[in-house]
Write a protein that holds these residues in place. Structure first.
Motif, short mmCIF file in Angstrom:
data_model
loop_
_atom_site.label_atom_id
_atom_site.label_comp_id
_atom_site.label_asym_id
_atom_site.label_seq_id
_atom_site.Cartn_x
_atom_site.Cartn_y
_atom_site.Cartn_z
N HIS A 152 39.27 67.79 -16.24
CA HIS A 152 38.37 68.48 -15.32
C HIS A 152 38.16 67.64 -14.05
CE1 HIS A 152 34.59 70.08 -13.69
NE2 HIS A 152 34.89 71.21 -14.30
N SER A 153 37.87 66.37 -14.23
CA SER A 153 37.63 65.49 -13.07
C SER A 153 38.88 65.38 -12.20
CB SER A 153 37.24 64.07 -13.53
OG SER A 153 36.03 64.11 -14.20
N HIS A 187 34.84 74.50 -16.76
CA HIS A 187 34.80 74.22 -18.20
C HIS A 187 34.96 75.54 -18.96
CE1 HIS A 187 33.40 70.10 -17.65
NE2 HIS A 187 32.41 70.51 -16.89
N TRP A 225 33.32 76.39 -21.70
CA TRP A 225 32.02 76.91 -22.16
C TRP A 225 31.35 77.77 -21.09
CZ3 TRP A 225 32.07 71.21 -22.43
CH2 TRP A 225 31.59 70.58 -21.28
N THR A 226 31.63 77.46 -19.81
CA THR A 226 31.04 78.24 -18.71
C THR A 226 31.53 79.68 -18.79
OG1 THR A 226 31.18 76.24 -17.36
CG2 THR A 226 30.77 78.31 -16.20
N LEU A 270 24.98 83.17 -19.16
CA LEU A 270 25.11 81.94 -18.38
C LEU A 270 23.94 81.82 -17.40
CD1 LEU A 270 27.04 79.51 -17.96
CD2 LEU A 270 28.07 80.78 -16.06
N GLY A 271 23.16 80.78 -17.58
CA GLY A 271 21.95 80.59 -16.76
C GLY A 271 22.26 80.19 -15.33
N ASN A 329 21.33 77.61 -13.58
CA ASN A 329 21.66 76.20 -13.32
C ASN A 329 22.96 75.76 -14.00
OD1 ASN A 329 19.25 76.04 -11.94
ND2 ASN A 329 18.11 75.33 -13.75
N GLU A 330 23.66 76.71 -14.62
CA GLU A 330 24.84 76.37 -15.42
C GLU A 330 26.11 76.82 -14.73
OE1 GLU A 330 23.46 78.40 -18.96
OE2 GLU A 330 21.55 77.36 -18.66
N ARG A 331 26.06 76.93 -13.39
CA ARG A 331 27.16 77.55 -12.64
C ARG A 331 27.75 76.64 -11.57
NH1 ARG A 331 26.65 83.59 -12.70
NH2 ARG A 331 25.48 84.00 -14.60
N ALA A 332 27.57 75.34 -11.75
CA ALA A 332 27.96 74.39 -10.70
C ALA A 332 29.43 74.52 -10.30
CB ALA A 332 27.68 72.96 -11.16
N TYR A 333 30.29 74.92 -11.22
CA TYR A 333 31.72 74.90 -10.93
C TYR A 333 32.32 76.27 -10.62
CZ TYR A 333 31.30 70.12 -12.38
OH TYR A 333 30.91 68.81 -12.45
N GLN A 358 14.10 80.35 -19.54
CA GLN A 358 15.13 81.37 -19.74
C GLN A 358 14.69 82.34 -20.85
OE1 GLN A 358 19.30 80.45 -19.65
NE2 GLN A 358 19.00 78.46 -18.66
N ARG A 418 29.25 62.15 -19.36
CA ARG A 418 29.09 62.79 -18.06
C ARG A 418 27.94 63.81 -18.06
NH1 ARG A 418 34.23 65.82 -15.45
NH2 ARG A 418 32.94 67.54 -14.78
N GLU A 432 25.11 65.54 -15.30
CA GLU A 432 24.93 66.98 -15.13
C GLU A 432 24.45 67.62 -16.44
OE1 GLU A 432 28.70 68.21 -13.47
OE2 GLU A 432 29.79 67.77 -15.31
N ASP A 468 22.58 70.02 -17.26
CA ASP A 468 22.56 71.47 -17.46
C ASP A 468 23.86 71.99 -18.06
OD1 ASP A 468 20.00 71.99 -16.52
OD2 ASP A 468 20.67 71.99 -14.43
N GLU A 469 24.94 71.20 -17.95
CA GLU A 469 26.22 71.63 -18.51
C GLU A 469 26.23 71.59 -20.05
OE1 GLU A 469 28.98 73.00 -17.21
OE2 GLU A 469 28.05 73.05 -15.23
N VAL A 479 23.89 73.04 -21.80
CA VAL A 479 23.20 74.26 -22.25
C VAL A 479 24.15 75.36 -22.72
CG1 VAL A 479 21.50 76.02 -21.62
CG2 VAL A 479 21.22 73.66 -20.80
N PRO A 480 25.24 75.66 -21.96
CA PRO A 480 26.16 76.69 -22.46
C PRO A 480 26.69 76.38 -23.87
CG PRO A 480 26.67 76.16 -20.17
CD PRO A 480 25.64 75.17 -20.63
N LEU A 481 26.96 75.11 -24.13
CA LEU A 481 27.42 74.71 -25.47
C LEU A 481 26.37 75.04 -26.52
CD1 LEU A 481 28.98 71.13 -25.27
CD2 LEU A 481 29.99 73.12 -26.36
N LYS A 507 24.05 77.24 -26.40
CA LYS A 507 23.91 78.69 -26.56
C LYS A 507 25.02 79.24 -27.46
CE LYS A 507 21.63 79.67 -22.11
NZ LYS A 507 21.86 80.14 -20.71
N ILE A 508 26.23 78.75 -27.25
CA ILE A 508 27.36 79.19 -28.07
C ILE A 508 27.13 78.82 -29.54
CG2 ILE A 508 29.83 78.81 -28.54
CD1 ILE A 508 30.15 78.39 -25.44
#
Lengths: 185, 241
Positions: free
Chosen positions: A138-139, A156, A158-159, A168-169, A171-175, B149, B173, B178, B180-181, B183-185, B187-188
């Motif tokens: 990813h990096s 990612h 998971w996104t 998807l919230g 704050n979870e959309r950075a990419y 949420q 990381r 980051e 907030d990244e 959280v999606p995990l 939730k899944i």
């Protein structure tokens, strides 16, 4: 993952647990109906995706079967018609150049030179998004886009799973790019 | 007189002996120089090197060249060469041994520092995050999601839950830069009804000690991680990637 698997073997460390990638479970949970993903959100948008095969997961650990699971998940989430594979792929795929400590090594110019192959592979798919289900990938793939001005986004897995589930919230959309930044909010 | 293509005055072959001893299945002498490795290696050309040349230099005993080229750090140890090699020559294994031969203080600082950071705490975090830091971040992010949420008031992110089926690790990381990244995990895992936990010990998914080829440190990290999973009685060590 690879460092633990290889280390347990190399140093003869006894253990009594299984080692899995969550990608294997994503596929299992989708098949079992526990993750009700679908690609309807992308039916009209037709946003194109490609996926990177992490060396540590595919070539160095579970081989083509896990690469197939990865594609099963990606296709379920973005739509089969919106997935474009790289060439070559799965166990034959090229390393992105982010592994082996490269990102930390200080050999930045060499790392970009190395990554040119991956960059070209991604650009040749024509996809707007590259899914990179490994942190180093990813990096590196993100950095290759910046360095070579690629015009693609690096996300990612998971996104996208959460995007397709409509959970998807904000704050979870950075990419995500601007085309998907507010989808389903 | 033209220059000879190879100067074999400095043949030492100590490194070749080491390869034959430490990589008994490395098949060094089976290499028939076909170049399949070099043709498919993104590091070909860097430092005027490629995997085929590297193997030849090892075989010819050119220790000075083999042990001084920074190319071994420009190889990502992706093992595409090993995978493609028709004679199963363990090229990446030889690169690993060459890395080991570098004095620790001359290896790339960034890799060695990431290894050292991971040795600071039982978290194995290459970014040096402590057990308390990790637990705090997880609980803080979880609380925010539950409060902001709608529909996720019951979201879980268990830490040190004994007997959980899955022990989930996490690359540093996320908690460090980051959060907030994560959280999606979560939730899944929630929707899948997974019985999972983080552990304050051993959660760091990365391991730069392997890439630094510091074997003692690599072994230490793996032992800490394996013990963390077993101490909580978990059945599966689950990687996020």
């Amino acid at each position: 993952m690879y460092a633990v698997r290889a280390g347990l073997k190399k140093f003869n460390i006894p253990y009594n647990f299984e080692i899995k990638s969550i990608i294997q479970l994503y596929a299992q949970w989708i098949r079992e109906g526990k993750l009700k993903v679908n690609s309807d959100w992308n039916k009209d948008l037709k946003v194109k995706f490609t996926v990177q095969d992490p060396c540590q997961l595919v070539r160095k650990s579970f081989g083509d079967p896990v690469a197939d699971e990865l594609r099963f998940v990606v296709k379920a989430v973005v739509g089969e018609e919106n997935f474009i594979d790289m060439t070559p792929n799965k166990s034959n795929n090229y390393c992105c150049g982010g592994g082996g400590g490269y990102l930390q090594s200080g050999y930045t110019e060499a790392r970009h030179h190395y990554g040119q192959i991956k960059f070209n592979q991604i650009k040749n798919t024509g996809a707007t998004y590259c899914i990179a289900p490994c942190h180093n990938c990813h990096s590196q793939i993100h950095d290759l886009n910046d360095h070579f001005d690629g015009g693609y986004y690096t996300v990612h897995l998971w996104t996208l799973i959460c995007l397709s589930l409509g959970i998807l919230g904000e704050n979870e959309r950075a990419y995500l790019g601007p085309d998907l930044a507010e989808l389903g909010l | 007189m033209t220059e000879p293509a190879l100067d074999l005055k400095n043949q030492k072959a100590e490194f070749r002996k080491k390869v034959e001893e430490l990589l008994p299945n490395g098949n060094l002498n089976l290499c028939f120089t076909c170049g399949t490795c070099a043709g498919g290696c993104p590091a070909t050309g860097l430092e005027n090197m490629d995997p085929r040349k590297f193997v030849r230099m090892v075989a010819l005993g050119l220790d000075d060249e083999v042990l001084s080229t920074p190319w071994v750090w420009m190889c990502s140890m992706c093992m595409r060469c090993n995978y493609a090699c028709p004679m199963n020559v363990d090229i990446a294994g030889m690169v690993g041994l060459a890395r080991q031969a570098w004095p620790r203080d001359q290896r790339p600082k960034g890799i060695v520092n990431s290894c050292d950071m991971a040795l600071k705490h039982d978290t194995c975090s290459a970014m040096g995050a402590s057990e308390e830091d990790f637990q705090f971040v997880v609980e803080d992010v979880l609380e925010e999601v539950r409060e902001t949420q709608p529909g996720w008031e019951d979201l879980q992110a268990p830490v040190n839950k004994e007997g959980a089926y899955y022990y989930l690790n996490q690359n540093s990381r996320e908690p460090v830069t980051e959060p907030d990244e994560m959280v999606p995990l979560w939730k899944i895992l929630h929707l899948a009804g997974a019985d999972w936990t983080y552990g304050t010990k051993g959660w760091g998914a990365e391991n730069y000690c392997m890439f630094a080829q510091d074997l003692e440190a690599w072994e230490h990290i793996v032992r800490v991680k394996a013990k963390a999973v077993e101490d909580l009685g978990c059945k599966v060590w689950l990687n996020t990637e």
